[in-house]
Design an enzyme around this catalytic site. Structure first.
Site, mmCIF file in Angstrom:
data_model
loop_
_atom_site.group_PDB
_atom_site.id
_atom_site.type_symbol
_atom_site.label_atom_id
_atom_site.label_comp_id
_atom_site.label_asym_id
_atom_site.label_seq_id
_atom_site.Cartn_x
_atom_site.Cartn_y
_atom_site.Cartn_z
ATOM 1 N NE ARG A 17 -2.167 -1.558 3.451
ATOM 2 C CZ ARG A 17 -2.459 -1.276 4.715
ATOM 3 N NH1 ARG A 17 -3.506 -0.523 4.998
ATOM 4 N NH2 ARG A 17 -1.717 -1.740 5.705
ATOM 5 C CD GLU A 18 4.615 -0.410 -1.753
ATOM 6 O OE1 GLU A 18 5.525 -1.249 -1.837
ATOM 7 O OE2 GLU A 18 3.424 -0.658 -2.044
ATOM 8 C CG LEU A 19 -1.015 5.488 -4.697
ATOM 9 C CD1 LEU A 19 -0.004 6.497 -5.221
ATOM 10 C CD2 LEU A 19 -1.912 5.001 -5.841
ATOM 11 C CD1 TRP A 564 -18.959 -4.357 -0.332
ATOM 12 C CD2 TRP A 564 -18.745 -3.390 1.663
ATOM 13 N NE1 TRP A 564 -19.539 -3.111 -0.417
ATOM 14 C CE2 TRP A 564 -19.428 -2.501 0.795
ATOM 15 C CE3 TRP A 564 -18.506 -3.001 2.980
ATOM 16 C CZ2 TRP A 564 -19.853 -1.234 1.206
ATOM 17 C CZ3 TRP A 564 -18.933 -1.738 3.387
ATOM 18 C CH2 TRP A 564 -19.594 -0.867 2.510
ATOM 19 C CG ASP A 602 -24.187 -0.375 9.235
ATOM 20 O OD1 ASP A 602 -25.187 0.247 9.619
ATOM 21 O OD2 ASP A 602 -23.047 -0.172 9.677
ATOM 22 C CG HIS A 697 -16.522 9.910 2.143
ATOM 23 N ND1 HIS A 697 -17.899 9.904 2.051
ATOM 24 C CD2 HIS A 697 -16.158 8.631 2.391
ATOM 25 C CE1 HIS A 697 -18.328 8.668 2.213
ATOM 26 N NE2 HIS A 697 -17.300 7.880 2.421
#
Length: 757
Positions: A17-19, A564, A602, A697
């Site tokens: 997850r470098e980005l 998900w 949910d 967000h």
């Protein structure tokens, strides 16, 4: 005729997850923009090389995005809302981040653009905004620069471009209503310019993505394809690319387009391959998406080979992934804790690249030469069919025994509402949150230390208890009416439940991008699902013991857990959803028996699960609603069931939402300025509703007047006695200071309305 191979796109986040880490460091001011750009460049080079090493021939370039590929296309076309523009008119990376997040390290904050689901996936895009008469220019060189990068590294490059019709389809009119398709003539010259520049760079093929072709399109949109592609033909070869469903219903349009090839998704779609082959011009390339880009399962290459070998030599063929591998984790070799049996069933993006290459190699060889190699590769997925880890007789028997009454509450809503009002005695405009509170570094460290064995169970529970107490104390200070425990113990709203169900496995590093820097690690459903023991009861009852106000029990609904997760492919989605529903039903019953009076289930993914073709909707909605009701209907009349949904367009599924029969529904509405409530008004939605009053967000804090304004709009559509006040979504990605400020303003707005309505 040699069969070529390619992928439609590759994950951009990086194996570790470098980005994500670089983006968040940049937004926090800890690294420079130059350092962020360098991370992106290094990742692109690595990912191209990984695909090439796996044997991929034509590499996708343009699949990298700093937030999402639709927003990247908006910048390419110079389509930036005026509120996000720099004063000098130039576009830069911070412009992109302001559109997506509402703020960036430079420039003035402004309301973020709307975000919504990418077709029927759990990936998101920033919705383009259109105004009548606007102009477009080639304003963002990212695609062209990245093509230069890949060419300089010696790769065989196939640029990826989101097509003009799909781009317009995905957008939304801002301001006076008009037909956004009327902007096509203004957009096409920019596309022509891009294709011309790609031709000058020596590019032979461009993958032009038009996934809108799998949808039910109005006739004027269907006709627009001929206009658009007549304008775009002649510079480079165009591979018209579709995915997520079949295209047979639009075959008459497609076969007459002036393009050079067509890509079809043979995993999600039900297209008859021979029908497509017979209909298309014989000189077109037919690209076959036979390796599923949306799952983690190893392909049965023997079956895939048999599926396509009949077309060998009859036309130009390419073998590819069904869609971009963006939706798949990156590399199975990074998984060191999966046991050998389960690991042998899986293939991640790197492995799927190898599958594409191996299948193409087998098809290019004399028939039969690769039979043994394909059979050997596919053996684990065939052996899985007989594994005891897949089938559970008790679950099968319980599913078989479900009857209609199991899905119905004891009394209708009107009677339940009276009982619940007597029990809770809430004021008008009751305030609550959606469930999660900020997941601080401290919380994440505690969970990680426990997972790695650095702290014992006692230390872990003590730590989590303190964070739950802090969340309860904060909410009491703020004056909220219905509290939550904050979910400090949960890494993810689906993974947490999956960890406590049988039938799931978990990856260490199976991250996929959800939006921007947000990544999720979906669990994998490998077998029948059951719940060996209560999951949430201990923490919910502990939180309730700290306050006299009601604390909601927090569950994720069956459809969302299904959507998900990476699902099984050997049983129907309906079967999986109902297995999950039975497990949740037991949890609801245990919570209410433990004194938890409000339980939220949910279902943010309810709409996302819809098939893309409308004639398949009702069958899906029937079982999706049944699954929710099966999980909730065990609740007594005095137990108030809430549900939450986000990123939804509701108009066309209102009957299904009402059929869920939740006592209270909370929805995301702030980014769309309460537009979503029109659906509830026109339908005369009978139960209670909490329209989200601020966008979680974005880090921007809404003021009291803004929230009051939104709630007044809500009240013009829904009676005040049936309205709740809440944020759009959970608060796990926000910081405590902005969370306190926003919730304080939200509570203040509710108090103001109680006194002034």
């Amino acid at each position: 005729m040699t069969i070529r191979n390619h992928t439609l796109g590759f994950p951009r986040i990086g194996l570790n997850r470098e980005l994500k880490k670089a983006q968040e460091s940049y937004w926090a001011g800890n690294i420079s923009q130059a350092e962020l750009l360098a991370v992106g460049k290094e990742l692109r080079a690595r990912h191209w090389q990984q695909q090439a090493n796996a044997g991929v021939e034509l590499l996708p370039v343009g699949d990298f995005a700093w937030y999402d590929q639709v927003l990247g296309t908006s910048l390419l076309l110079g389509n930036i809302p005026p509120r996000h523009r720099n004063e000098d008119g130039r576009l830069d990376l911070d412009t992109l981040f302001r559109v997506a997040r509402g703020r960036a390290p430079t420039g003035k904050p402004a309301a973020a653009s709307e975000m919504t689901k990418w077709f029927n996936t759990n990936y998101h895009y920033i919705v383009p905004e259109f105004q009548q008469g606007q102009s477009f220019t080639l304003a963002w060189q990212q695609l062209l620069d990245e093509v230069d990068e890949a060419l300089a590294l010696g790769h065989n490059v196939k640029p990826v471009l989101l097509g003009p019709i799909t781009y317009l389809w995905l957008g939304k009119v801002k301001g006076p209503e008009f037909d956004r398709l009327s902007l096509l003539d203004a957009i096409l010259p920019v596309y022509q310019q891009v294709l011309s520049q790609l031709q000058q760079k020596g590019i032979e093929w461009v993958q032009i993505d038009e996934p809108a072709l799998v949808l039910d399109l109005p006739i004027e949109w269907q006709n627009a394809y001929q206009v658009a592609y007549q304008a775009l033909t002649g510079q480079v070869k165009l591979l018209l690319t579709t995915y997520f469903d079949g295209i047979t219903h639009h075959l008459d349009i497609i076969k007459n387009l002036p393009v050079n090839g067509l890509h079809i998704d043979l995993c999600a779609g039900q297209d008859a391959l021979q029908v497509i082959h017979q209909a298309l011009p014989k000189d077109w390339v037919l690209s076959l998406g036979v390796i599923n880009g949306r799952n983690v399962w190893k392909a049965d290459l023997t079956t895939r080979y048999q599926q396509v070998v009949a077309l060998k030599g009859k036309r130009p063929l390419w073998i590819g992934t069904s869609c971009s591998l963006l939706h798949s984790p990156i590399d199975l070799s990074a998984e060191t804790k999966l046991d050998d049996e389960v690991k042998s069933w899986f293939a991640f993006a790197v492995q799927k690249c190898a599958e594409v290459a191996l299948l193409a190699k087998a098809l290019n060889a004399p028939e039969g030469e690769y039979d043994e190699q394909l059979a050997q590769y596919s053996a684990p997925i065939r052996q899985r069919e007989h594994s005891s880890r897949v089938h559970n007789a008790k679950v099968a028997a319980r599913l078989q025994a479900i009857n209609a009454q199991d899905g119905e509450r004891t009394s209708p809503y009107q009677q339940r509402a009276k009982v619940q009002r007597a029990r809770f005695n809430f004021p008008l405009w009751p305030t609550t949150t959606i469930g999660s509170f900020p997941q601080t570094t401290e919380i994440r460290t505690v969970r990680l230390d426990f997972k790695k064995g650095r702290i014992d169970t006692t230390a872990y529970r003590t730590n989590i208890s303190e964070h739950i107490k802090q969340a309860i104390d904060e909410q009491e200070r703020l004056g909220l009416d219905v509290l939550v425990h904050g979910e400090a113990e949960r890494n993810d709203m689906v993974e947490y439940f999956g960890e406590h169900f049988e039938g799931y496995v978990f990856t260490q590093n199976g991250w996929v991008q959800s939006y921007g820097s947000r990544c999720v690690k979906p669990p994998v459903i490998i077998g029948d699902i059951s719940r060996p023991a209560p999951i949430t009861v201990d923490w919910a009852t502990y939180a309730q013991s700290l306050t006299d106000k009601p604390v909601k029990g927090m569950l994720t609904g069956p459809v969302t857990i299904l959507c998900w997760s990476f699902p099984r492919e050997d049983v129907s989605r309906e079967t999986i959803a109902k297995q999950i529903a039975l497990a949740l039903r037991d949890e609801v019953d245990d919570l209410q028996k433990a004194g938890i009076g409000i339980i939220q289930i949910d279902e943010p993914a309810l709409r996302e699960g819809l098939p893309l073709r409308r004639d398949e909707w009702q069958a899906y909605l029937d079982w999706a609603v049944d699954a929710f009701k099966l999980s909730a209907a065990i609740a007594d009349d005095e137990t108030q069931i809430h549900t939450h949904m986000c990123y939804c367009e509701f108009n066309d599924i209102m009957e299904a939402i009402a059929a869920l029969d939740a006592d209270v529904i909370t929805i995301e509405t702030s980014r769309s300025d309460m537009e979503l409530l029109e659906a509830f008004e026109h339908f005369d939605y009978p139960n209670e509703i909490g329209p989200g009053v601020y966008d979680i967000h974005s880090p921007n804090v809404p003021n009291v007047e803004w929230i009051v304004g939104l709630l007044r709009k809500a009240q013009s559509r829904i009676p005040a006695e049936r309205l709740w006040v809440n944020p759009d979504c959970g608060l796990k990605t926000r910081g405590w200071s902005e969370t306190r400020a926003a919730l304080a303003n939200m509570v203040e707005a509710a108090k103001y309305l109680r006194q002034n309505v």
